[in-house]
Every structure is written in C-alpha cells, then in structure tokens.
Scaffold this active site. Structure first.
Site, mmCIF file in Angstrom:
data_model
loop_
_atom_site.group_PDB
_atom_site.id
_atom_site.type_symbol
_atom_site.label_atom_id
_atom_site.label_comp_id
_atom_site.label_asym_id
_atom_site.label_seq_id
_atom_site.Cartn_x
_atom_site.Cartn_y
_atom_site.Cartn_z
ATOM 1 N N ASN A 1 -5.209 3.078 2.692
ATOM 2 C CA ASN A 1 -4.185 2.083 2.341
ATOM 3 C C ASN A 1 -4.803 0.850 1.679
ATOM 4 O O ASN A 1 -4.191 0.223 0.827
ATOM 5 C CB ASN A 1 -3.362 1.678 3.567
ATOM 6 C CG ASN A 1 -4.198 1.407 4.800
ATOM 7 O OD1 ASN A 1 -4.977 2.261 5.231
ATOM 8 N ND2 ASN A 1 -4.050 0.232 5.386
ATOM 9 N N SER B 1 -6.745 -0.587 10.281
ATOM 10 C CA SER B 1 -6.753 -1.019 8.877
ATOM 11 C C SER B 1 -5.707 -2.095 8.608
ATOM 12 O O SER B 1 -5.661 -2.661 7.522
ATOM 13 C CB SER B 1 -6.500 0.175 7.948
ATOM 14 O OG SER B 1 -5.159 0.600 8.076
ATOM 15 N N ALA B 2 -4.851 -2.370 9.601
ATOM 16 C CA ALA B 2 -3.793 -3.370 9.411
ATOM 17 C C ALA B 2 -4.226 -4.689 10.036
ATOM 18 O O ALA B 2 -4.229 -4.835 11.261
ATOM 19 C CB ALA B 2 -2.496 -2.880 10.044
ATOM 20 N N GLY B 3 -4.628 -5.616 9.199
ATOM 21 C CA GLY B 3 -5.072 -6.930 9.691
ATOM 22 C C GLY B 3 -3.884 -7.820 10.010
ATOM 23 O O GLY B 3 -2.729 -7.405 9.895
ATOM 24 N N PRO B 4 -4.151 -9.066 10.419
ATOM 25 C CA PRO B 4 -3.065 -9.970 10.817
ATOM 26 C C PRO B 4 -2.058 -10.242 9.700
ATOM 27 O O PRO B 4 -0.867 -10.360 9.947
ATOM 28 C CB PRO B 4 -3.793 -11.262 11.226
ATOM 29 C CG PRO B 4 -5.205 -11.126 10.753
ATOM 30 C CD PRO B 4 -5.483 -9.664 10.622
ATOM 31 N N GLY B 5 -2.540 -10.305 8.444
ATOM 32 C CA GLY B 5 -1.624 -10.564 7.325
ATOM 33 C C GLY B 5 -0.634 -9.429 7.142
ATOM 34 O O GLY B 5 0.571 -9.650 6.977
ATOM 35 N N THR B 6 -1.137 -8.204 7.191
ATOM 36 C CA THR B 6 -0.271 -7.023 7.042
ATOM 37 C C THR B 6 0.780 -7.003 8.149
ATOM 38 O O THR B 6 1.959 -6.760 7.908
ATOM 39 C CB THR B 6 -1.133 -5.734 7.092
ATOM 40 O OG1 THR B 6 -2.067 -5.786 6.017
ATOM 41 C CG2 THR B 6 -0.293 -4.479 6.981
ATOM 42 N N ARG B 7 0.352 -7.280 9.369
ATOM 43 C CA ARG B 7 1.288 -7.243 10.504
ATOM 44 C C ARG B 7 2.376 -8.311 10.378
ATOM 45 O O ARG B 7 3.524 -8.084 10.734
ATOM 46 C CB ARG B 7 0.515 -7.417 11.814
ATOM 47 C CG ARG B 7 -0.339 -6.210 12.138
ATOM 48 C CD ARG B 7 -1.348 -6.475 13.238
ATOM 49 N NE ARG B 7 -2.288 -5.374 13.303
ATOM 50 C CZ ARG B 7 -2.099 -4.258 14.008
ATOM 51 N NH1 ARG B 7 -1.011 -4.098 14.723
ATOM 52 N NH2 ARG B 7 -3.001 -3.298 13.989
ATOM 53 N N CYS C 1 0.849 -1.204 0.000
ATOM 54 C CA CYS C 1 0.000 0.000 0.000
ATOM 55 C C CYS C 1 0.883 1.253 0.000
ATOM 56 O O CYS C 1 0.635 2.207 -0.732
ATOM 57 C CB CYS C 1 -0.947 -0.007 1.196
ATOM 58 S SG CYS C 1 -0.124 -0.106 2.794
#
Length: 304
Positions: free
Chosen positions: A273, A162-168, A131
């Site tokens: 994002n 807006s930051a889910g587990p995958g992004t983290r 993003c």
C-alpha cells in the site's frame, strides 16, 4: 547529467520516508527538503542522514528557503486536515503540489488512467487519491473503457503495521475520496470503497478486491484483455502489482482479485500500500518534471 527538479517532502511518516527512497533513485527529481513537526521523528533523522535539509517547524519552516533552494515540486504526505493550507502557501510561491493525503482539493490522478491528460492541463495541485484507489481504480477503468459500469466497489486490506497515525486519522476521508475517484477516474456511475486494517502477525500483504456491475452482459473476452493490458501499465511503476484471480464473471458482475507486494524500501514487502501510493506519486512528479525540464511547462505562482 540531466537537470533534476528539486523537491520537498512534507510528512516524514511511513509514506514520506518510503517516497524519499524512491525519489533518491529518480533520474528527474532531487529531494532536497524534508518537513516535519516532531524534532524527534525517525523520518526527519533519516532524511538528515541522507543529506537533506530538514525542519521540524512544519511548512512554515520551509517557506523562507523555497526560492533560494529552487524547490519546484512538493509532496504532501501529512493529513487531509492540513493539506489545503500547505498547498495554498506553496502554490503562492510557484511550487506544484502532489497531494498524497485524501484532501482532494486538486484533480484525482491515477497514472495509467489520466496522468497524461493532467500534465497537459498544467495543474498546480494533483491528488493521488489513496493507496486503495491507486490499486483498484485502474481495474475499474479497464472494465469501464469496454462497457458502462453501473456500480464499482473496492475492498482494500492493508496490514496494521503499514498504517501509521496519519492513515488512521484519515479513514473516513479515505472512504469518501476513493469512492469519488472510482466514479470520476474509474468511470463507474456509483462508487463505494471499504478499507480493512488487518492486525494479523506476521503482517499480510496488501490485498484488493474489485467488483463491478456492468450495464449489459459483460463482454468477457474484451474485459479480460483490457484488464491484462492495464495490469502491465501499473507494473511499469509497481512491479509487485499482481492479479491473483479473475476476472471472474457472474451474471453482470465482474470481480478482480489483486495483491500488491512492495519493494521493501522502508517497510517490508508486505506494505504494498505504501509502494503503490509513493510510486504513483513519483511517476506523476517525473512526468511534470520532464515537461518543466524541456521548457514546455512553466510553473507560475498561484494567488490565493
């Protein structure tokens, strides 16, 4: 009624669900499958309610249906760790992959900068960077097409919500992939990327800062004109992409300050994002789909 190209979405998280809303509006793409791994997932439930076929058995649950259901394009919004395997399995069936993870096994795609070139090369896997990359690389490219950029640094600030587990899970990959794309697509000699996940309540809108060091004294008029032209290009698919301040010139440094407001398809408008990523992916798939529909592009199975 125009023919539409059938698509599968892998990963029913924030990004996959937002992307689904955008594909539903597309004149060239028809989402038919949503793939997840958790049968209780909110994203899978939503997709089923919208009339998509769903599976909670991962990509392996989709493979037997690909040919029968005519799936030609798949979007991977899972995680960098599993993307290579997903891509291999689907490419073998002649399905083109749009990679929304930072895996980056295919060439980077930032639509206003290099999409046309990639469509011409008939790539079977293109990577949408990140993003932060989608928001900032157009600005680096706008400066580097005027004069050489020795160093490009971007700071992307996104809301924690807006930051889910995958992004983290993919933060390190975010940094590496975005830095690489600042160089390869943005045209900077050296790139650096920083991401900040801000937990403030109410959630903040996505903000992006771009700093570029030019080789010579910056040509202020030409750079300013180039940046404004590029912003108009991005706004064609992300209307909430805005210049907040700049370009600011300080010696050889050019700084640009942006904010990205989302359309509010899945998460509220602060999650720009998601939008910049999903809108870029949809735009990319549409260009490939137009070529497939017109008969210019024929997708072939890729033997691993």
């Amino acid at each position: 009624m125009t023919q539409k190209i059938k698509c599968a979405l892998i990963g029913p998280g924030n990004i996959g669900t937002d992307l689904l809303a955008k594909l539903k509006r597309s004149p060239f793409l028809e989402p038919v499958w949503m793939v997840g791994i958790d049968p209780e997932s909110d994203g899978l439930r939503r997709a089923a309610e919208m009339g998509l076929k769903v599976t909670a058995e991962g990509v392996d649950g989709l493979l037997p249906h690909v040919l029968a259901d005519g799936v030609q394009i798949a979007f991977d919004a899972t995680s960098a760790y599993v993307h290579a395997e997903n891509s291999r399995k689907l490419n073998a069936l002649g399905v083109m992959m749009i990679d929304l993870t930072p895996a980056a096994i295919g060439p980077f795609c930032v639509p206003p900068v290099n999409l046309k070139e990639l469509v011409g090369r008939k790539e079977m896997n293109v990577n949408m960077v990140t993003c932060g990359g989608q928001a900032t690389i157009p600005m680096v490219a706008a400066i580097s097409r005027v004069q050489k950029v020795k160093y490009g640094e971007i700071v992307a600030t996104i809301s924690s919500k807006s930051a889910g587990p995958g992004t983290r899970k993919n933060i390190d990959e975010f940094t590496r992939t975005t830095s690489g794309a600042i160089e390869k697509v943005g045209g900077a000699e050296k790139g650096k990327a920083i991401i900040i996940i801000n937990p403030a309540e109410p959630p903040l809108m996505m903000r992006d800062t771009v700093h570029c060091l030019t080789e010579g004294t910056p040509d202020q008029a030409k750079i300013t004109e180039s940046i404004h032209a590029m912003i108009k290009e991005v706004q064609k698919y992300v209307p909430g992409y805005r210049l907040v301040n700049g370009p600011v010139f300080d010696g050889n440094r050019v700084s640009v300050f942006l904010e990205v407001e989302g359309l509010g398809d899945y998460l509220p408008k602060y999650a720009g994002n998601l939008d910049i990523m999903t809108a870029a992916a949809a735009r990319t798939a549409e260009m490939f789909a137009e070529e497939i529909i017109s008969g210019v592009l024929k997708l072939e199975p890729v033997v691993a």
